[in-house]
Design an enzyme around this catalytic site. Sequence first.
Site, short mmCIF file in Angstrom:
data_model
loop_
_atom_site.label_atom_id
_atom_site.label_comp_id
_atom_site.label_asym_id
_atom_site.label_seq_id
_atom_site.Cartn_x
_atom_site.Cartn_y
_atom_site.Cartn_z
CD GLU A 160 23.97 -23.68 29.78
OE1 GLU A 160 24.96 -22.99 29.57
OE2 GLU A 160 23.17 -24.02 28.89
CG ASN A 201 17.20 -24.96 32.62
OD1 ASN A 201 16.38 -25.87 32.52
ND2 ASN A 201 17.58 -24.23 31.57
CG HIS A 237 19.72 -28.00 23.97
ND1 HIS A 237 18.80 -27.38 23.13
CD2 HIS A 237 19.86 -27.21 25.04
CE1 HIS A 237 18.40 -26.25 23.70
NE2 HIS A 237 19.03 -26.12 24.85
CD GLU A 266 17.30 -24.17 27.49
OE1 GLU A 266 18.19 -24.28 26.62
OE2 GLU A 266 17.43 -23.47 28.51
CG ASP A 268 17.06 -28.08 20.36
OD1 ASP A 268 17.82 -28.79 21.04
OD2 ASP A 268 17.27 -26.86 20.15
#
Length: 351
Positions: A160, A201, A237, A266, A268
Amino acid sequence: MPHRLAAALAAAGLVTAIAATPASAAPDRHGDKTLGRLAADTHRYFGSATDNPEFSDTAYLGILGSEFNSTTAGNALKWYATEPQQGVFDFTQGDQVLDFARRHHMSFRAHTLVWHNQLPDWLNNGTFTADELRAILKKHITTVAGYYKGKVYSWDVVNEAFNEDGTYRDTIFYRTLGPGYIADALRWAHQADPHAKLYLNDYNIEAIGPKSDAYYNLVKSLKAQHVPIDGVGFQGHLALQYGYPETLQQNLRRFADLGLDVAVTELDIRMYLPADATKLATQADWYARVTKACLAVRRCVGITVWDYTDKYSWIPAVFQGEGAALPYDENLQPKPAYAAIRDALRSAGGH
Ligand code: XIL
């Protein structure tokens, strides 16, 4: 037991829970392949993050260890956990997850060496000169990546680093060291574990836009300077209310064309609660689309969901009123998303 059958039996009230599926991502006795096995057929992984408190849940672990062929420690390798006091390192939580992965023949994505969140207080609250912080960062990376040398598939070296508009995020590292901290971190990680795949990432970089452009330009310049960088992780996400990132596949491809691996790290797909059949069907469709986007890009090495069950999702605690983001529900029963992922993997694997 195939999950479709189990779900049907459960719906009919004939059984109340799915038995833990057999060890290792192998076909079960009814011939249905797990997500991990299907992904392996395409030379990829399908993984799930996990977290240490979940290790007391044996039904949960049964599915984690059989259905997935990769895992990521959700918190265990963050700075607050690995160096809680300056110069005092603790690998007990990381080792717990890594040991599980090894026993179940899962590859291990290590997350993360440099991030502005979940830092220990001594680092957050300290005042350090650039020289001091550089030494702290180097020691952290060298010690943590060195401890896991040869044992992990990849490291999320920096997590990030950018704002939404593509400018550098104002973190303790950027503020004190300038943008060169990213290249330094990658070089130190490479020295510590030359075979680990080194990743940057981030979230909200699934579509082409200012933030993913910033990564594109950064990794291009890192490659030109021969800085060791192997891949970019697209956290994934996603949220139904924001729409599907239509340019995901094109975006993965442009990074792959730079000579990098790409991965969805990651995944979702959250929604406003309560969930209903329509939202779950849309969610399933999105899971299939993400899976197909990865399968369409040769250098997309795999997909990781940010845990696999709504029972342990991070979403409800962070996004108020949202949840139901994962392919299994809170009772460890597969949702429509599970079958959608499985069918997408199956069609690619020639089944
Ligand atoms: C989350 C964990 O899942 C939570 O348990 C924790 O409280 C906060 O962090 N992006 C990342 C992950 O890179 O490390 C975050 O994980 C989710 C967002």
